[in-house]
Design an enzyme around this catalytic site. Structure first.
Site, short mmCIF file in Angstrom:
data_model
loop_
_atom_site.label_atom_id
_atom_site.label_comp_id
_atom_site.label_asym_id
_atom_site.label_seq_id
_atom_site.Cartn_x
_atom_site.Cartn_y
_atom_site.Cartn_z
N CYS A 189 0.84 -1.18 0.00
CA CYS A 189 0.00 0.00 0.00
C CYS A 189 0.88 1.24 0.00
O CYS A 189 2.09 1.16 0.19
CB CYS A 189 -0.88 0.02 1.26
SG CYS A 189 -1.70 -1.54 1.59
N ARG A 222 1.44 2.13 -6.05
CA ARG A 222 1.74 1.16 -5.00
C ARG A 222 0.53 0.29 -4.66
O ARG A 222 0.65 -0.67 -3.90
CB ARG A 222 2.22 1.88 -3.73
CG ARG A 222 3.50 2.65 -3.90
CD ARG A 222 3.93 3.27 -2.59
NE ARG A 222 4.19 2.25 -1.59
CZ ARG A 222 5.37 1.66 -1.42
NH1 ARG A 222 6.38 1.98 -2.19
NH2 ARG A 222 5.53 0.75 -0.47
N TRP A 271 -3.53 -2.17 -1.85
CA TRP A 271 -3.46 -3.38 -2.67
C TRP A 271 -3.66 -4.54 -1.70
O TRP A 271 -2.86 -4.75 -0.80
CB TRP A 271 -2.13 -3.48 -3.39
CG TRP A 271 -2.02 -4.61 -4.37
CD1 TRP A 271 -2.46 -4.63 -5.65
CD2 TRP A 271 -1.39 -5.88 -4.15
NE1 TRP A 271 -2.15 -5.83 -6.25
CE2 TRP A 271 -1.49 -6.62 -5.35
CE3 TRP A 271 -0.75 -6.47 -3.06
CZ2 TRP A 271 -0.98 -7.90 -5.48
CZ3 TRP A 271 -0.24 -7.75 -3.19
CH2 TRP A 271 -0.37 -8.46 -4.40
N ASN A 308 0.68 -0.18 6.01
CA ASN A 308 1.27 -0.92 4.90
C ASN A 308 2.05 -2.09 5.48
O ASN A 308 2.83 -1.92 6.42
CB ASN A 308 2.21 -0.02 4.09
CG ASN A 308 2.90 -0.76 2.96
OD1 ASN A 308 2.42 -1.79 2.51
ND2 ASN A 308 4.02 -0.23 2.50
N GLY A 309 1.85 -3.29 4.95
CA GLY A 309 2.59 -4.46 5.43
C GLY A 309 1.66 -5.57 5.88
O GLY A 309 0.45 -5.55 5.61
N GLU A 332 11.60 -11.96 -20.62
CA GLU A 332 11.16 -10.61 -20.29
C GLU A 332 10.07 -10.14 -21.26
O GLU A 332 9.08 -9.52 -20.84
CB GLU A 332 12.35 -9.66 -20.32
CG GLU A 332 12.00 -8.19 -20.12
CD GLU A 332 11.35 -7.88 -18.79
OE1 GLU A 332 10.82 -6.76 -18.65
OE2 GLU A 332 11.34 -8.74 -17.88
N LYS A 352 6.35 -9.03 -20.03
CA LYS A 352 5.76 -7.73 -20.30
C LYS A 352 4.39 -7.87 -20.96
O LYS A 352 3.44 -7.18 -20.62
CB LYS A 352 6.67 -6.89 -21.21
CG LYS A 352 7.81 -6.23 -20.52
CD LYS A 352 7.33 -5.14 -19.57
CE LYS A 352 8.35 -4.94 -18.46
NZ LYS A 352 8.38 -6.00 -17.46
N GLU A 411 1.82 -9.22 -18.43
CA GLU A 411 1.55 -8.26 -17.35
C GLU A 411 0.52 -7.21 -17.75
O GLU A 411 -0.38 -6.89 -16.97
CB GLU A 411 2.84 -7.53 -16.96
CG GLU A 411 3.76 -8.28 -16.02
CD GLU A 411 4.97 -7.44 -15.66
OE1 GLU A 411 5.36 -7.46 -14.49
OE2 GLU A 411 5.54 -6.78 -16.55
N HIS A 417 11.16 -29.66 -27.63
CA HIS A 417 10.91 -30.52 -26.47
C HIS A 417 9.59 -30.19 -25.78
O HIS A 417 9.42 -30.47 -24.60
CB HIS A 417 12.06 -30.42 -25.47
CG HIS A 417 13.36 -30.91 -26.00
ND1 HIS A 417 13.65 -32.25 -26.19
CD2 HIS A 417 14.45 -30.23 -26.44
CE1 HIS A 417 14.86 -32.37 -26.69
NE2 HIS A 417 15.37 -31.16 -26.86
N LYS A 424 3.38 -2.09 -7.79
CA LYS A 424 4.74 -1.74 -8.18
C LYS A 424 5.77 -2.31 -7.24
O LYS A 424 6.77 -2.87 -7.66
CB LYS A 424 4.86 -0.21 -8.24
CG LYS A 424 6.21 0.28 -8.74
CD LYS A 424 6.44 -0.14 -10.18
CE LYS A 424 7.75 0.38 -10.73
NZ LYS A 424 8.01 -0.16 -12.07
#
Length: 608
Positions: free
Chosen positions: A2, A27, A74, A98-99, A481, A485, A488, A504, A603
């Protein structure tokens, strides 16, 4: 995970805190809320959804307050809802948090027996009730100190009390918190951008520290109440750096900022004519380097992909063996790490919980720790023995772009330095490698000129539901990557694979509807990559090739091909990454996705 913001001072706190919440939205954004003091009464507004939902409630207020705290959430405990949104209240106590509190259930049961009624599913409300319990008989700061003796976990929180309307208490333990110093006004927040429009003078809190913000000053103590003297730092960021600057999305702005962010990461760290990388700038010495017999690199998400590239760079340029781990797995595999090993933590925010936990384990086992990080004063940078700041500026878009390429540059410089000090690279080798990196910002500018081509390809494939990315050697982590992207920000299923492994398993997926993105960088793998493309084409697959190799064959056999002039195999990873970022971005935009704030992501991942 958060974002929290608090303000006390001479101006109206409500618009200042609302502005801070908006700047912290990266955040977390499943709910938001604000609490403000009006005539010794604390009023709370909170809403599920993005901050605009809260803004509708607050914009019509015709009131002023000199104290407020705010929060953007979040979810970790309890679904997104008005009830679970912060701030939380218990009698006159109001908190934003937050946490994660690991032992909140047992505390909650105890408080329920004492008659406390819970209105949310959050662990945060437990902390609010606990502080309220002690605040009945002592000042707020002492009530907070008593409460934190009982809680376990990682947290940062800010708390206010109706009966003590002249103060904000804020506490930090393993979750970021920074104080802003203004002219007759004071701020506390999870991150600097929350108040950067108002103050550039900051104090970073360390773990197990508390601050008391008054109308006329700030006091900082440890958890036992002992006064601490802290250094005031001046932030060099311009507030406009945290704005979109005319771009449609932060992500696109940050993609286009990469020439500058890479130049800033290089600046002041090299002496090109001598082939020197100034390792002393981030704390290493030749003696330490010569003692290292193995390197461990640990990271999460996008940073993990830069770590894999780092393994290639360091092993090839310095011949030091390197292991790469996903941070969340590292400490659970009983790693064989000791005092002759260098542990490298790569973290954009410097607050990634799994990476910090891995760092602590490595230090416990005796390893020296270097963090590659973008945030000055972050936990990772403070707890490391050595720090390489990437200086790429604030990255607001949740999907990392410029932080990733800056990490590659940091690893490139580190590998050169290690190779030179261990006499694997000659001075001439280092001069050539450093001169190459000086060409990188202009090389990226050239890549960005292909934006319209990428946009046309994206328009052709944005309705596709599956993608496959292939690469060999250094191109393999780029395939990972590129796939990350895309998934996401567009929610398309995408997989990155070593091209040699296609036969394979993934080859079973190939048909006339599957786009396959092939990354072709190294000439030594070129013939094999061409064979992989032929395998895809023979099964009707669609090949999108991104290459730094000027060869007609790859253009002829690919469905779409973009050629970019390269620099060297190592730095071409950065150049080709830009194409992958643009592809993901444009596809997501065509699909109507929220590019900067993709669903279910935040983030800074400050919980395990």
């Amino acid at each position: 995970m958060c974002g929290i913001i608090g303000y006390i001072g001479k101006n109206n706190a409500i618009p200042i805190v609302m502005d801070g919440i908006k700047r912290l939205e990266y955040r977390g954004y499943d709910s938001a809320g604000i609490a403000y003091l009006i005539e010794n009464n604390i009023e709370i507004k909170r809403r599920k959804g993005k901050i605009d939902e809260l803004k509708k409630e607050v914009d019509g207020l015709r009131i002023s307050s000199n104290l407020a705290i705010g929060h953007t959430r979040w979810a970790t405990h309890g679904k997104p809802s008005d009830e679970n949104a912060h701030p939380h209240r218990s009698d006159g106590i109001v908190i934003v948090h937050n946490g994660i509190l690991e032992n909140y259930i047992e505390i909650k049961h105890s408080l329920e027996k004492e008659g406390y009624i819970f209105k949310s599913e959050t662990d945060s409300e437990t902390l609010c009730h606990l502080i309220s319990k002690y605040a009945k008989t002592r000042p707020l700061e002492n009530a907070v100190r008593e409460a934190i003796k009982q809680i376990k976990g990682s947290y940062a929180f800010a708390v206010i009390n109706e009966s003590e309307p002249n103060k904000i208490i804020a506490v930090r333990k393993e979750s970021p918190l920074v104080i802003g110093l203004g002219d007759g006004e004071y701020f506390v927040a999870s991150d600097v951008p929350a108040f950067l429009n108002y103050s550039k003078e900051v104090i970073f809190l360390n773990d197990n520290e508390m601050t008391i913000l008054y109308n006329d000053g700030v006091v900082i103590t440890d958890f036992d109440g002992n006064l601490l003297n802290k250094t005031v730092e001046v932030i060099s960021w311009n507030p406009s750096m945290a704005e979109k600057g005319g771009y449609r999305h932060f992500m696109l702005k940050e993609i286009y900022e990469q020439p500058r962010s890479i130049a800033d990461t290089i600046r002041g760290r090299i002496i090109p004519e001598k082939g020197i990388v100034a390792i002393e700038e981030f704390g290493l010495t030749p003696e330490i380097i010569n003692e290292v017999d193995k390197i461990f690199i640990v990271a999460c998400g996008t940073s993990y992909h830069s770590a894999i590239i780092g393994k290639y760079l360091i092993e090839e340029l310095s011949r030091i063996p390197v292991e790469v781990d996903i941070a969340s797995e590292f400490r659970y595999r009983n790693p064989l790490i000791n005092n002759r090993n260098l542990f490298i933590a790569i973290t954009q925010s410097g607050e990634t919980a799994d990476t910090l936990a891995a760092m602590k384990e490595a230090k416990r086992l005796g390893a020296k720790c270097l963090s590659i990080c973008n945030v000055i004063g972050s936990t990772a940078s403070r707890e490391s023995d050595f720090v390489f700041y990437t200086h790429s500026g604030p990255e607001i878009g949740v999907a990392s772009t410029k932080a990733f390429t800056a990490q590659i540059v940091a690893l490139y410089l580190l590998a050169i330095s290690l190779g030179r000090h261990r006499e694997i690279l000659s001075q001439k080798d280092c001069i050539n490698l450093i001169n190459d990196i000086l060409r990188l910002p202009s090389g990226i500018e050239n890549v960005l000129e292909h934006d319209e081509e990428i946009k046309k390809i994206s328009k052709r494939f944005f309705k596709t539901e599956d993608f496959l990315y292939l690469g060999r050697g250094l191109d393999y982590p780029l395939a990972l990557e590129g796939a990350l992207k895309l998934k996401e920000i567009s929610y398309i299923h995408a997989e990155g694979y070593p091209a040699g492994e296609m036969k394979h398993g993934p080859i079973a997926l190939i048909d006339e509807d599957l786009p396959v993105v092939v990354i072709a960088n190294s000439t030594k793998h070129f013939d094999k990559v061409i064979s992989n493309i032929e395998e895809v084409k023979s099964r009707g697959g669609i090949v999108i090739s991104f290459t730094t190799i000027s060869d007609r064959i790859i253009r002829d056999i690919s469905s779409f091909c973009i050629y970019i002039e390269g620099i060297n195999d190592y730095l071409n990873t950065v150049i080709l990454t830009i194409l992958l970022q643009l592809l993901a971005y444009h596809i997501a935009v065509f699909r109507g996705c929220d590019v900067d704030q993709p669903r279910n992501l935040a983030k800074s991942v400050t919980v395990e």
